[in-house]
Design a protein around this motif. Structure first.
Motif, PDB file in Angstrom:
ATOM      1  N   MET A  79      47.597  37.468  55.569  1.00 20.98           N
ATOM      2  CA  MET A  79      46.855  37.435  56.723  1.00 20.98           C
ATOM      3  C   MET A  79      46.021  35.958  56.527  1.00 20.98           C
ATOM      4  O   MET A  79      45.626  35.566  55.316  1.00 20.98           O
ATOM      5  N   THR A  80      45.774  35.230  57.630  1.00 18.59           N
ATOM      6  CA  THR A  80      45.018  34.022  57.281  1.00 18.59           C
ATOM      7  C   THR A  80      43.614  34.346  57.024  1.00 18.59           C
ATOM      8  O   THR A  80      43.014  35.144  57.575  1.00 18.59           O
ATOM      9  N   ASN A  81      43.244  33.551  55.960  1.00 16.37           N
ATOM     10  CA  ASN A  81      41.675  33.458  55.737  1.00 16.37           C
ATOM     11  C   ASN A  81      40.830  32.699  56.837  1.00 16.37           C
ATOM     12  O   ASN A  81      41.372  31.708  57.413  1.00 16.37           O
ATOM     13  N   LEU A  82      39.533  33.277  56.994  1.00 14.70           N
ATOM     14  CA  LEU A  82      38.630  32.493  57.758  1.00 14.70           C
ATOM     15  C   LEU A  82      37.645  32.325  56.679  1.00 14.70           C
ATOM     16  O   LEU A  82      36.658  33.243  56.432  1.00 14.70           O
ATOM     17  N   GLY A  83      37.561  30.910  56.109  1.00 12.63           N
ATOM     18  CA  GLY A  83      36.647  30.620  55.315  1.00 12.63           C
ATOM     19  C   GLY A  83      35.303  30.393  55.749  1.00 12.63           C
ATOM     20  O   GLY A  83      34.992  29.834  56.589  1.00 12.63           O
ATOM     21  N   ILE A  84      34.263  31.251  54.973  1.00 15.13           N
ATOM     22  CA  ILE A  84      32.885  31.259  55.467  1.00 15.13           C
ATOM     23  C   ILE A  84      32.091  30.424  54.762  1.00 15.13           C
ATOM     24  O   ILE A  84      32.072  30.426  53.363  1.00 15.13           O
ATOM     25  N   GLY A  85      31.182  29.418  55.220  1.00 15.34           N
ATOM     26  CA  GLY A  85      29.886  29.042  54.524  1.00 15.34           C
ATOM     27  C   GLY A  85      28.830  29.386  55.162  1.00 15.34           C
ATOM     28  O   GLY A  85      28.360  29.411  56.224  1.00 15.34           O
ATOM     29  N   LEU A  86      28.103  30.149  54.180  1.00 16.97           N
ATOM     30  CA  LEU A  86      26.778  30.485  54.551  1.00 16.97           C
ATOM     31  C   LEU A  86      25.533  29.621  54.000  1.00 16.97           C
ATOM     32  O   LEU A  86      25.387  29.338  52.971  1.00 16.97           O
ATOM     33  N   ILE A  87      24.663  29.332  55.026  1.00 19.08           N
ATOM     34  CA  ILE A  87      23.325  28.835  54.639  1.00 19.08           C
ATOM     35  C   ILE A  87      22.114  29.414  54.515  1.00 19.08           C
ATOM     36  O   ILE A  87      21.737  30.011  55.698  1.00 19.08           O
ATOM     37  N   GLY A  88      21.480  29.770  53.456  1.00 15.40           N
ATOM     38  CA  GLY A  88      20.432  30.572  53.364  1.00 15.40           C
ATOM     39  C   GLY A  88      20.782  31.793  52.547  1.00 15.40           C
ATOM     40  O   GLY A  88      21.985  32.352  52.751  1.00 15.40           O
ATOM     41  N   TYR A  89      19.909  32.267  51.619  1.00 11.03           N
ATOM     42  CA  TYR A  89      20.277  33.454  50.875  1.00 11.03           C
ATOM     43  C   TYR A  89      18.971  34.622  50.900  1.00 11.03           C
ATOM     44  O   TYR A  89      18.975  35.122  49.839  1.00 11.03           O
ATOM     45  N   ALA A  90      18.164  34.274  51.607  1.00 10.48           N
ATOM     46  CA  ALA A  90      16.800  35.222  51.607  1.00 10.48           C
ATOM     47  C   ALA A  90      17.403  36.430  52.243  1.00 10.48           C
ATOM     48  O   ALA A  90      18.323  36.788  52.433  1.00 10.48           O
ATOM     49  N   PHE A  91      16.505  37.042  53.028  1.00 12.54           N
ATOM     50  CA  PHE A  91      16.630  38.389  54.006  1.00 12.54           C
ATOM     51  C   PHE A  91      17.881  38.284  54.744  1.00 12.54           C
ATOM     52  O   PHE A  91      18.872  39.018  54.592  1.00 12.54           O
ATOM     53  N   MET A  92      17.997  37.479  55.653  1.00 10.66           N
ATOM     54  CA  MET A  92      19.027  37.312  56.528  1.00 10.66           C
ATOM     55  C   MET A  92      20.422  36.986  55.719  1.00 10.66           C
ATOM     56  O   MET A  92      21.469  37.307  56.123  1.00 10.66           O
ATOM     57  N   GLY A  93      20.200  35.956  54.818  1.00 12.52           N
ATOM     58  CA  GLY A  93      21.486  35.550  54.035  1.00 12.52           C
ATOM     59  C   GLY A  93      22.133  36.705  53.343  1.00 12.52           C
ATOM     60  O   GLY A  93      23.396  37.257  53.182  1.00 12.52           O
ATOM     61  N   ALA A  94      21.227  37.589  52.756  1.00 16.10           N
ATOM     62  CA  ALA A  94      21.562  38.867  52.264  1.00 16.10           C
ATOM     63  C   ALA A  94      22.207  39.928  53.303  1.00 16.10           C
ATOM     64  O   ALA A  94      23.438  40.589  52.789  1.00 16.10           O
ATOM     65  N   ALA A  95      21.717  39.958  54.419  1.00 12.78           N
ATOM     66  CA  ALA A  95      22.495  40.929  55.441  1.00 12.78           C
ATOM     67  C   ALA A  95      23.790  40.178  55.905  1.00 12.78           C
ATOM     68  O   ALA A  95      24.384  40.988  55.986  1.00 12.78           O
ATOM     69  N   HIS A  96      23.868  38.977  55.992  1.00 13.81           N
ATOM     70  CA  HIS A  96      24.962  38.382  56.308  1.00 13.81           C
ATOM     71  C   HIS A  96      25.989  38.709  55.336  1.00 13.81           C
ATOM     72  O   HIS A  96      27.443  38.859  55.681  1.00 13.81           O
ATOM     73  N   SER A  97      25.432  38.235  54.219  1.00 16.00           N
ATOM     74  CA  SER A  97      26.834  38.660  52.947  1.00 16.00           C
ATOM     75  C   SER A  97      27.380  40.061  52.965  1.00 16.00           C
ATOM     76  O   SER A  97      28.379  40.245  53.039  1.00 16.00           O
ATOM     77  N   GLN A  98      26.198  41.229  53.310  1.00 13.15           N
ATOM     78  CA  GLN A  98      26.774  42.468  53.172  1.00 13.15           C
ATOM     79  C   GLN A  98      27.767  42.473  54.366  1.00 13.15           C
ATOM     80  O   GLN A  98      28.746  43.327  54.303  1.00 13.15           O
ATOM     81  N   ALA A  99      27.338  41.947  55.439  1.00 12.19           N
ATOM     82  CA  ALA A  99      28.520  42.045  56.618  1.00 12.19           C
ATOM     83  C   ALA A  99      29.763  41.283  56.141  1.00 12.19           C
ATOM     84  O   ALA A  99      30.844  42.008  56.421  1.00 12.19           O
ATOM     85  N   TRP A 100      29.921  40.089  55.873  1.00  8.71           N
ATOM     86  CA  TRP A 100      31.103  39.574  55.566  1.00  8.71           C
ATOM     87  C   TRP A 100      32.015  40.503  54.275  1.00  8.71           C
ATOM     88  O   TRP A 100      33.176  40.697  54.440  1.00  8.71           O
ATOM     89  N   ARG A 101      31.162  41.104  53.752  1.00  9.26           N
ATOM     90  CA  ARG A 101      31.720  41.734  52.425  1.00  9.26           C
ATOM     91  C   ARG A 101      32.485  43.139  52.875  1.00  9.26           C
ATOM     92  O   ARG A 101      33.327  43.381  52.596  1.00  9.26           O
ATOM     93  N   ASN A 102      31.796  43.792  53.823  1.00 15.39           N
ATOM     94  CA  ASN A 102      32.225  44.910  54.409  1.00 15.39           C
ATOM     95  C   ASN A 102      32.981  44.991  55.217  1.00 15.39           C
ATOM     96  O   ASN A 102      33.833  46.201  55.802  1.00 15.39           O
ATOM     97  N   ALA A 103      32.780  44.090  56.366  1.00 17.33           N
ATOM     98  CA  ALA A 103      33.602  44.140  57.651  1.00 17.33           C
ATOM     99  C   ALA A 103      35.254  44.266  57.543  1.00 17.33           C
ATOM    100  O   ALA A 103      35.745  45.299  58.007  1.00 17.33           O
ATOM    101  N   PRO A 104      35.986  43.576  56.717  1.00 21.63           N
ATOM    102  CA  PRO A 104      37.288  44.091  56.581  1.00 21.63           C
ATOM    103  C   PRO A 104      37.630  45.319  55.827  1.00 21.63           C
ATOM    104  O   PRO A 104      38.758  45.636  55.800  1.00 21.63           O
TER     105      PRO A 104
END
Lengths: 387, 387, 387, 387
Positions: free
Chosen positions: C1-26
């Motif tokens: 499967m093709t990768n969709l490379g993510i670059g996340l800017i910020g790692y406080a509250f929202m950064g943690a929430a988005h990380s959790q999303a990218w980690r778990n979605a697949p």
């Protein structure tokens, strides 16, 4: 015990509720005067006689002016539509009768001003007057007032209040006097909005200083009612215009700086009589919903975070306002009990020679808030409430 | 950081939940060992490979015995039906692997006894074992335990617990392994009743001493499932007997004299996963419902009556168990978070060289309670639970 | 499967929430592209490396401009304070990167306009953009939208929405970037009011046409934060001015004539993250409270009166939006799941070559509503929202 | 209209509730006979005269036997403790007086049998009798019965019922007649357990066939009450034994196979008068809690899953049982209204020449269930209830 002769005018929804109050108040509370259900008054002789028999009144009159002449009537209880409040109340006060007047006090500010002036004059001679903001006497509401007064909420920041009904969501629901500006003065605003204006001012101990509001009539024409009574009625074939608001929403600023958000509507589908009030302060919060009227929710911000939470207070303990006279804890009270408490407070005030609250002056101030909401809806600007 | 290699057996409902736990635990908690999702094990090679890819496991095995040989596996996580728990767990412990075993610990008391014996023996060599009563790790439940331990409830008088589901109310819902005594041991009793036995003993800190119970199978025959996975499945044309209970009800007496009332059922129409626990004590009460799993209700009987009431504690404050690792207050956790907390507690116990709870001995004791309920249902008498 | 490379800017509250999303979605959803957690970006090299390790990112950058050059980044996920959104998002879009931008879209309308223009231009080349109004993806909210779209509510008359928090009730709570107009643009209005503007427009399918509002800063000076992260921080000895609103209240008129009442505050003592939305229409009503986020309450006005009532829908059935991917009925989801659903929807839109919603144009429109509330608070008049 | 002369025996808690019923029934309902509050009876002449004045009775008697001789008494209303029910009721029936007897019907099964026999004999001569299981007349409860009868619940699988109070949690709460086996027959079992036995049988239309129960007296000795009335009293210095149960728990099997779980206690700290009943059937479920007594929760399992959910029915619509006589929708009723409805139903039955329900035979059957629970608590086995 000395009698306090009551003359009640009107025998529809409010007339039945007030009758229930006069009938039951002395059975549960020790009253200094004995309320005597002497005269029921209504224009239709046959109908008023039937109502008197049903509701338990001794005699009837068809002209309210006759009540003012009767020696067996010391208190006039006005349960008619708002357009007749001023005339009756002022005449009654001038005739030396105590007056209990249903809300809203009047249909216009000038009428309410005249009434408040008459009440002030009468008070000087020991004649008492009160406006019927009955919900103040729901124990959970009276408890809310008490907790605020005790400082448990601290500086109040937010007031949010809704009075939600849905009885005319159906566009075929017929016109009743409550949808007629001549009779009712206004729609949701005066009928139910008046209650949340009074309740929030009562609970917080502050007054609304200015408002920005919006009125709306969603259904502009309805079947003319062939007959009506209380909140119901049957539809005829003719149609007529709805001349009052179906809904009123407004922002408010209280004198102490608190922000208020208000909503009164007859179009909240599924909500039958939902009076919801929430108060947020620096030390705590309170929340109430009339659909669970025996409950008050209280958050104490001074609790440790581990166990802090809104407390579901079942306001049926003997220490709660009015409750000791009734049943054991957990045995709920209903809508009508507020009217009984109102009767109790009024009789006590008369016997003690004190002016009861809410006074006609309080009713006038509520009327001014309602008028400012109407003005603001037209001007599309904030309106101040005159002192 | 040292790795803790995980080998997970089973990849249906519980397998997915445990995978989610191992994946996320180190992302929110500071763990002393790094859980490595090394091997997923299942009998069907293709299916287990697909599952491993989906759930994020590095490699697969088709025979659980191979896991015991692998150096990259230090912990065996057993998510298979109950009939295989004993064999796998005992072999794993003997092979020097830590074990996390899903509940109920086993399908029979003798199996559970053998497992507890194996666990005790392994513990002497520093090998840890734990049974997966995950709901203990819901923050509101852990908070309940804490409040009882702090004495806030006082002497406990009443425990009432229900675990209500409705997924087989439809008589055409197919047979799954959960309805097969061979695979599942029992029905509602062992699957969900086990949880409320464990939770009430955990929260109160007491054990159930005796029970009087009744099992019932309302629908005695069902379509044979053509295929199944997790809680669902599709019906075939053949029918087979339901060999487990649909519902179990029982009275209990706790060692400290408290009275218990328990109910576990898959026939509570409209209730999806309602774990309800209420504890009444001399100083206060607690109430929990998993359908509002972030809430704990707490009544403090030492409050003045004026403001006493059940507090709705939103167990999302940093001071609440497990919560500080997650989101700000009011940002709710879900079902799966309990599994993450379980993984955290287990990893910490392994690193600290302590025996985690609930132990296999705890699991055995729950099994004995369940067995006593079954016996009582037959004998129609109270049954004591052996120490 | 093709990768969709993510670059996340910020790692406080929202950064943690988005990380959790990218980690778990697949792990729960079948995605057409595989999100690769390639780069985490933050200005402090050490801190961002620690965060990357904790949150599971492969590499780090300290200058977001570098992200735009990287071939392993196809999507820029912006979780910084609002003052940097415009610059980053526009640059990213121009560099041919898809963009997910946290809300509010920008701190000012002109910034938001520039971003919407850049998004429209990029869309022509197949570059997608989305603003992070995550709460749309709570299943109960998505279900509300669906029921409205199916006509179950009919003509909408009333919208009432509150977003209530209490994290700065304490006047000693320190200044954080969220209380600084330069960084945050506004206070409660943009931070949480933006959500209820978006949600009510999303659920109703209508837009707010005009508003009358009032902003308030109850506590005008606070201790300067010695350090801060997320919603918390520790107080220093210096004090500084609060330059944003603590609370915002406003009335609204929707394009279809519905009346709206809105309130966003950080001073609702005892309310932690209470997003409450109630919709009343000619055929029914809906009510939601994020403190019970798995529930949607629905009143069907076409039911016979005997059994009509608000239905407490536990939105955890496989037929409910997003739910089939998760757990069995009654096994609740939490706050973070909305972020996972957001990631899923965005990845699908990118793969399908469709513009995802909410778009930057949607974010701009919300910004215009917020700006109109601010203007109205100054002008003390109703303000129209430009198309 | 013909009078129905009432003679009421007892004027404490139940006497006041029955007085309220007789006073108000004709004011809201159209009755075929006019209940006349003629005689109040009590042993203490002065006290009964005071009570009569307060409660609104015309005359008094100090010996209940005198009531039986009076021509102005057609109905004897028995509100005394249970030890005198049998003697009074049988004598009254033999004297040709209709009888309303408070629950539990008697303190022992033999007494109840004698009463049922007397009632059956009297019924042959048109003399009516009824036992006061008032809660049947709460509109939400009557609605529950109606929905079951309409088949909306289908085959009933589960009945769970709790009656939770906490008025003697304090070990220093004094002995009252309700804690004295001689007077009261039993404790929580007969006082409040009787209600949930009756209610669940009434709602389901089925009878309890067998039980397994457990009684407990947590506090075995208490201060002797210096005086007592109703549920309260003041403690003296002497101590005496509590001779009744503080709590009763039992499992039940209904005649149609449904499983029942019952709990009645005066030790449920924080629960004041919580009568909770939940019924699960093949087509739907019902749930009720007296602490929200105007609500009935109904789950319709035939709804599509998308919108299925427990409906919160506010049982204040004109179509709901008894409600049309009272106030508009959403204007709640309270505890006392059940007594009024009981009076209405009894007067109607007398006028129509029909036997009212619940009959003395129904009361006897409840008594047999209670006796079986007591027997089971001793035998530690299931006990069948004789037909």
């Amino acid at each position: 015990m000395t009698n306090l002769g009551i003359g009640l005018i009107g025998y529809a929804f409010m007339g039945a509720a007030h009758s229930q109050a006069w009938r039951n108040a002395p059975r549960f509370f020790d009253l200094p005067l004995d309320p005597a259900m002497n005269v029921l008054c209504g224009r239709n002789a046959e109908a008023v006689q039937q109502a008197a028999k049903k509701l338990g009144w001794n005699e009837t009159e068809t002209d309210w002016r006759n009540l003012l002449q009767r020696d067996d009537v010391q208190l006039i209880d006005i349960c008619t539509p708002g357009d007749s409040h001023a005339e009756i109340a002022i005449a009654a006060l001038e005739a030396g009768k105590h007056v209990l007047c249903e809300k809203p006090l009047a249909n216009t500010v000038p009428e309410a001003e005249a009434m408040a002036a008459a009440a002030a004059k009468a008070a000087a001679s020991g004649i008492r007057s009160m406006v019927g903001f009955t919900y103040r006497r729901v124990p959970a509401i009276a408890l809310a007032r008490q907790l605020v007064a005790e400082g448990k909420v601290g500086t109040i920041r937010h007031v949010r209040a809704q009075y939600l009904q849905d009885w005319i969501v159906d566009p075929e629901a017929p016109l009743s006097w409550r949808l007629d500006k001549e009779k009712a003065g206004s729609g949701a605003l005066g009928d139910i909005g008046a209650h949340i204006v009074d309740l929030t001012q009562y609970i917080t101990g502050n007054r609304i200083a200015e408002v920005s509001g919006q009125l709306e009539t969603f259904v502009k024409e309805r079947p003319v009612a062939a007959s009506h009574s209380g909140l119901s009625g049957e539809a005829g074939t003719e149609r007529g215009p709805v001349t009052v608001d179906d809904a009123a929403i407004f922002l408010a600023r209280f004198t102490d700086g608190a922000l208020g958000v208000f909503e009164a509507t007859r179009f909240a589908t599924g909500r039958k009589n939902a009076i919801r009030i929430e108060i947020n302060g620096s030390n705590g919060s309170l929340a109430f919903d009339f659909e669970d009227m025996n409950l008050l929710h209280y958050y104490d911000a001074t609790e440790p975070a581990e166990t802090a939470g809104f407390r579901r207070i079942l306001a049926t303990e003997p220490v709660h306002p009015y409750v000791a006279a009734w049943w054991p804890p957990g045995h709920l009270l209903g809508y009508e009990h507020g009217f009984t408490h109102q009767a109790v407070d009024l009789v006590n005030a008369i016997a003690e020679g004190k002016d009861p609250a809410p006074s006609f002056a309080d009713g006038l101030q509520v009327q001014r808030v309602l008028a400012a909401v109407e003005d603001s809806s037209t001007s599309r600007q904030w309106q101040e409430i005159p002192e």
